[in-house]
Design an enzyme around this catalytic site. Structure first.
Site, PDB file in Angstrom:
ATOM      1  N   THR A  64      13.356 -35.958  31.758  1.00  0.00           N
ATOM      2  CA  THR A  64      12.451 -35.147  30.946  1.00  0.00           C
ATOM      3  C   THR A  64      13.240 -34.503  29.799  1.00  0.00           C
ATOM      4  O   THR A  64      14.420 -34.179  29.949  1.00  0.00           O
ATOM      5  CB  THR A  64      11.737 -34.069  31.792  1.00  0.00           C
ATOM      6  OG1 THR A  64      12.679 -33.070  32.192  1.00  0.00           O
ATOM      7  CG2 THR A  64      11.063 -34.677  33.014  1.00  0.00           C
ATOM      8  N   GLY A  65      12.549 -34.356  28.672  1.00  0.00           N
ATOM      9  CA  GLY A  65      13.216 -33.767  27.504  1.00  0.00           C
ATOM     10  C   GLY A  65      14.400 -34.588  27.043  1.00  0.00           C
ATOM     11  O   GLY A  65      15.480 -34.050  26.784  1.00  0.00           O
ATOM     12  N   ALA A  66      14.186 -35.894  26.906  1.00  0.00           N
ATOM     13  CA  ALA A  66      15.308 -36.793  26.581  1.00  0.00           C
ATOM     14  C   ALA A  66      15.320 -37.199  25.108  1.00  0.00           C
ATOM     15  O   ALA A  66      16.052 -38.106  24.725  1.00  0.00           O
ATOM     16  CB  ALA A  66      15.255 -38.028  27.481  1.00  0.00           C
ATOM     17  N   SER A  67      14.536 -36.519  24.292  1.00  0.00           N
ATOM     18  CA  SER A  67      14.503 -36.877  22.863  1.00  0.00           C
ATOM     19  C   SER A  67      15.688 -36.290  22.107  1.00  0.00           C
ATOM     20  O   SER A  67      16.069 -36.802  21.056  1.00  0.00           O
ATOM     21  CB  SER A  67      13.194 -36.399  22.230  1.00  0.00           C
ATOM     22  OG  SER A  67      12.921 -35.050  22.583  1.00  0.00           O
ATOM     23  N   ILE A  69      21.006 -32.543  25.417  1.00  0.00           N
ATOM     24  CA  ILE A  69      21.562 -32.976  26.707  1.00  0.00           C
ATOM     25  C   ILE A  69      20.753 -34.141  27.286  1.00  0.00           C
ATOM     26  O   ILE A  69      21.318 -35.099  27.822  1.00  0.00           O
ATOM     27  CB  ILE A  69      21.582 -31.781  27.686  1.00  0.00           C
ATOM     28  CG1 ILE A  69      22.607 -30.734  27.216  1.00  0.00           C
ATOM     29  CG2 ILE A  69      21.887 -32.241  29.110  1.00  0.00           C
ATOM     30  CD1 ILE A  69      22.524 -29.394  27.954  1.00  0.00           C
ATOM     31  N   GLY A  70      19.438 -34.068  27.156  1.00  0.00           N
ATOM     32  CA  GLY A  70      18.581 -35.133  27.705  1.00  0.00           C
ATOM     33  C   GLY A  70      18.834 -36.465  27.026  1.00  0.00           C
ATOM     34  O   GLY A  70      18.900 -37.515  27.685  1.00  0.00           O
ATOM     35  N   SER A  77      21.141 -23.341  34.242  1.00  0.00           N
ATOM     36  CA  SER A  77      22.055 -22.747  33.254  1.00  0.00           C
ATOM     37  C   SER A  77      23.012 -21.806  33.972  1.00  0.00           C
ATOM     38  O   SER A  77      22.678 -21.242  35.019  1.00  0.00           O
ATOM     39  CB  SER A  77      21.247 -21.942  32.231  1.00  0.00           C
ATOM     40  OG  SER A  77      22.095 -21.053  31.523  1.00  0.00           O
ATOM     41  N   TYR A  87      15.132 -15.886  30.491  1.00  0.00           N
ATOM     42  CA  TYR A  87      15.754 -17.212  30.659  1.00  0.00           C
ATOM     43  C   TYR A  87      16.571 -17.249  31.953  1.00  0.00           C
ATOM     44  O   TYR A  87      16.507 -18.227  32.709  1.00  0.00           O
ATOM     45  CB  TYR A  87      16.635 -17.492  29.439  1.00  0.00           C
ATOM     46  CG  TYR A  87      17.263 -18.851  29.386  1.00  0.00           C
ATOM     47  CD1 TYR A  87      16.511 -19.991  29.123  1.00  0.00           C
ATOM     48  CD2 TYR A  87      18.638 -19.006  29.579  1.00  0.00           C
ATOM     49  CE1 TYR A  87      17.103 -21.247  29.054  1.00  0.00           C
ATOM     50  CE2 TYR A  87      19.240 -20.251  29.507  1.00  0.00           C
ATOM     51  CZ  TYR A  87      18.476 -21.372  29.238  1.00  0.00           C
ATOM     52  OH  TYR A  87      19.072 -22.610  29.167  1.00  0.00           O
TER      53      TYR A  87
HETATM   54  P1  NAP Z   1      17.315 -29.006  23.109  1.00  0.00           P
HETATM   55  O1  NAP Z   1      18.349 -29.721  22.306  1.00  0.00           O
HETATM   56  O2  NAP Z   1      16.540 -27.908  22.499  1.00  0.00           O
HETATM   57  O3  NAP Z   1      16.313 -30.122  23.697  1.00  0.00           O
HETATM   58  C1  NAP Z   1      15.263 -29.721  24.535  1.00  0.00           C
HETATM   59  C2  NAP Z   1      14.530 -30.941  25.019  1.00  0.00           C
HETATM   60  O4  NAP Z   1      13.499 -30.506  25.929  1.00  0.00           O
HETATM   61  C3  NAP Z   1      13.843 -31.705  23.905  1.00  0.00           C
HETATM   62  O5  NAP Z   1      13.984 -33.090  24.147  1.00  0.00           O
HETATM   63  C4  NAP Z   1      12.384 -31.275  24.025  1.00  0.00           C
HETATM   64  O6  NAP Z   1      11.473 -32.281  23.639  1.00  0.00           O
HETATM   65  C5  NAP Z   1      12.271 -31.083  25.531  1.00  0.00           C
HETATM   66  N1  NAP Z   1      11.157 -30.233  25.964  1.00  0.00           N
HETATM   67  C6  NAP Z   1      11.030 -28.892  25.846  1.00  0.00           C
HETATM   68  N2  NAP Z   1       9.874 -28.487  26.409  1.00  0.00           N
HETATM   69  C7  NAP Z   1       9.270 -29.599  26.892  1.00  0.00           C
HETATM   70  C8  NAP Z   1       8.062 -29.846  27.593  1.00  0.00           C
HETATM   71  N3  NAP Z   1       7.224 -28.845  27.895  1.00  0.00           N
HETATM   72  N4  NAP Z   1       7.761 -31.113  27.951  1.00  0.00           N
HETATM   73  C9  NAP Z   1       8.599 -32.140  27.655  1.00  0.00           C
HETATM   74  N5  NAP Z   1       9.748 -31.963  26.987  1.00  0.00           N
HETATM   75  C10 NAP Z   1      10.084 -30.714  26.611  1.00  0.00           C
HETATM   76  O7  NAP Z   1      17.955 -28.378  24.423  1.00  0.00           O
HETATM   77  P2  NAP Z   1      19.280 -28.742  25.234  1.00  0.00           P
HETATM   78  O8  NAP Z   1      20.341 -27.797  24.796  1.00  0.00           O
HETATM   79  O9  NAP Z   1      19.538 -30.198  25.214  1.00  0.00           O
HETATM   80  O10 NAP Z   1      18.829 -28.258  26.688  1.00  0.00           O
HETATM   81  C11 NAP Z   1      18.448 -29.158  27.724  1.00  0.00           C
HETATM   82  C12 NAP Z   1      18.400 -28.378  29.006  1.00  0.00           C
HETATM   83  O11 NAP Z   1      19.663 -27.777  29.275  1.00  0.00           O
HETATM   84  C13 NAP Z   1      17.387 -27.220  28.991  1.00  0.00           C
HETATM   85  O12 NAP Z   1      16.755 -27.113  30.250  1.00  0.00           O
HETATM   86  C14 NAP Z   1      18.264 -26.008  28.719  1.00  0.00           C
HETATM   87  O13 NAP Z   1      17.676 -24.821  29.194  1.00  0.00           O
HETATM   88  C15 NAP Z   1      19.505 -26.388  29.488  1.00  0.00           C
HETATM   89  N6  NAP Z   1      20.709 -25.691  29.043  1.00  0.00           N
HETATM   90  C16 NAP Z   1      21.208 -25.856  27.781  1.00  0.00           C
HETATM   91  C17 NAP Z   1      22.359 -25.177  27.412  1.00  0.00           C
HETATM   92  C18 NAP Z   1      22.981 -25.303  26.056  1.00  0.00           C
HETATM   93  O14 NAP Z   1      23.966 -24.569  25.789  1.00  0.00           O
HETATM   94  N7  NAP Z   1      22.503 -26.157  25.174  1.00  0.00           N
HETATM   95  C19 NAP Z   1      23.008 -24.318  28.322  1.00  0.00           C
HETATM   96  C20 NAP Z   1      22.461 -24.172  29.598  1.00  0.00           C
HETATM   97  C21 NAP Z   1      21.327 -24.870  29.945  1.00  0.00           C
HETATM   98  P3  NAP Z   1      10.756 -32.384  22.188  1.00  0.00           P
HETATM   99  O15 NAP Z   1      11.786 -32.073  21.147  1.00  0.00           O
HETATM  100  O16 NAP Z   1      10.290 -33.798  22.163  1.00  0.00           O
HETATM  101  O17 NAP Z   1       9.642 -31.398  22.191  1.00  0.00           O
END
Ligand code: NAP
Length: 245
Positions: free
Chosen positions: A8-11, A14-15, A140, A153
């Site tokens: 999920t969220g692979a666009s 991290i995904g 997280s 969060y």
């Molecule tokens: P990101 O770059 O903002 O990407 C978020 C992804 O989640 C996007 O692909 C987005 O899809 C998708 N998404 C959000 N809400 C959604 C929904 N309701 N249904 C389907 N897809 C949804 O974030 P990231 O940093 O890669 O984070 C990924 C995960 O790691 C999250 O759970 C985040 O809380 C966790 N995390 C991140 C960090 C960090 O430092 N980056 C640290 C700790 C934890 P669309 O763009 O297509 O809408």
């Protein structure tokens, strides 16, 4: 037989890196997205042009009906579901807990907590039937320690950690493993608001003196879904360079 993972969220972020890592390792990859259709297509193209197999699936995982269709469509497209990675998530701007609005609280819990529960609930009957499956949730470090000005969060990610531990106990006898990955500071869009000075300060605080890359988290998720982690379940694995120990 080729294994299938739904991420999920692979666009983006991290995904997307996780999808590419699974694709490189020969898995069929269901690339879920909500809004970023073009990026999801690009992730699939990268996997397919390297000889892999991936398809994009639009679904808002905070909606139970859409999450159910997402799981069904993945199984229909690839003939099975061996692993589920619940990575989709959102964050709020840093703010005092007294400033968090009702709408922000609901939106965060919808994406970060409901968005884990619904795909897992939909995937489990298939995995239980097969007596096999791997689930990885992405929480997280703030869910482990709590972060000032990140109360909502932290609460949502703490819920994901507890969900995963309880799930591991419940579905272990059905041959299903569930583990949680807790990233630290990873360079994605989610942290794009941080200034160079903020990032430098975080890097200095980190024992490995680096900020994380999406690929760092991706490799850990891939390991947890692989047979190499066959006796690993209910664990909370930090990928944070030592920022939280
Ligand atoms: P990101 O770059 O903002 O990407 C978020 C992804 O989640 C996007 O692909 C987005 O899809 C998708 N998404 C959000 N809400 C959604 C929904 N309701 N249904 C389907 N897809 C949804 O974030 P990231 O940093 O890669 O984070 C990924 C995960 O790691 C999250 O759970 C985040 O809380 C966790 N995390 C991140 C960090 C960090 O430092 N980056 C640290 C700790 C934890 P669309 O763009 O297509 O809408």
């Amino acid at each position: 037989m080729t294994k299938t993972v739904l991420i999920t969220g692979a666009s983006r972020g991290i995904g997307a890196a996780t999808a590419l890592a699974f694709g490189r390792s020969g898995w069929n990859v269901a690339v879920n997205y909500r809004r970023s259709a073009q990026q999801a297509e690009e992730v699939c193209e990268k996997i397919c042009s390297a000889g892999g197999n991936a398809l994009p699936f639009r679904a808002d995982v905070s909606d139970p009906a859409q999450a159910a269709v997402l799981v069904d469509d993945t199984i229909h497209a690839f003939g099975g579901l061996d692993a589920l990675v619940c990575n989709a998530g959102v964050a709020l701007p840093q703010m005092l807990v007294t400033d968090v609005t009702d709408g922000q609280w609901r939106e965060l819990f919808a994406a970060d907590v409901d968005g884990v529960f619904y795909p897992v609930r939909s995937a489990l009957p298939h995995m239980i039937h097969n007596k096999s499956g791997a689930i990885v949730t992405v929480a997280s470090m703030w869910g482990q320690t709590g972060g000032s000005c990140e109360v909502a969060y932290s609460a949502a990610k703490g819920a994901v950690i507890a969900f995963t531990k309880a799930l591991a106990k419940e579905v272990g006898p059905s041959g299903i493993r569930a583990n949680c990955v807790c990233p630290g500071v990873i360079l994605t869009d989610m942290n794009a608001h941080l200034s160079p000075a903020d990032l430098d300060a975080l890097r200095e605080e980190t024992p490995l003196e680096a900020l994380g890359r999406p690929e760092d988290v991706a490799e850990t998720v891939l390991f947890l879904c692989s047979h190499k982690a066959g006796f690993v379940t209910g664990q909370v694995v930090g990928v944070n360079g030592g920022l939280v120990i």
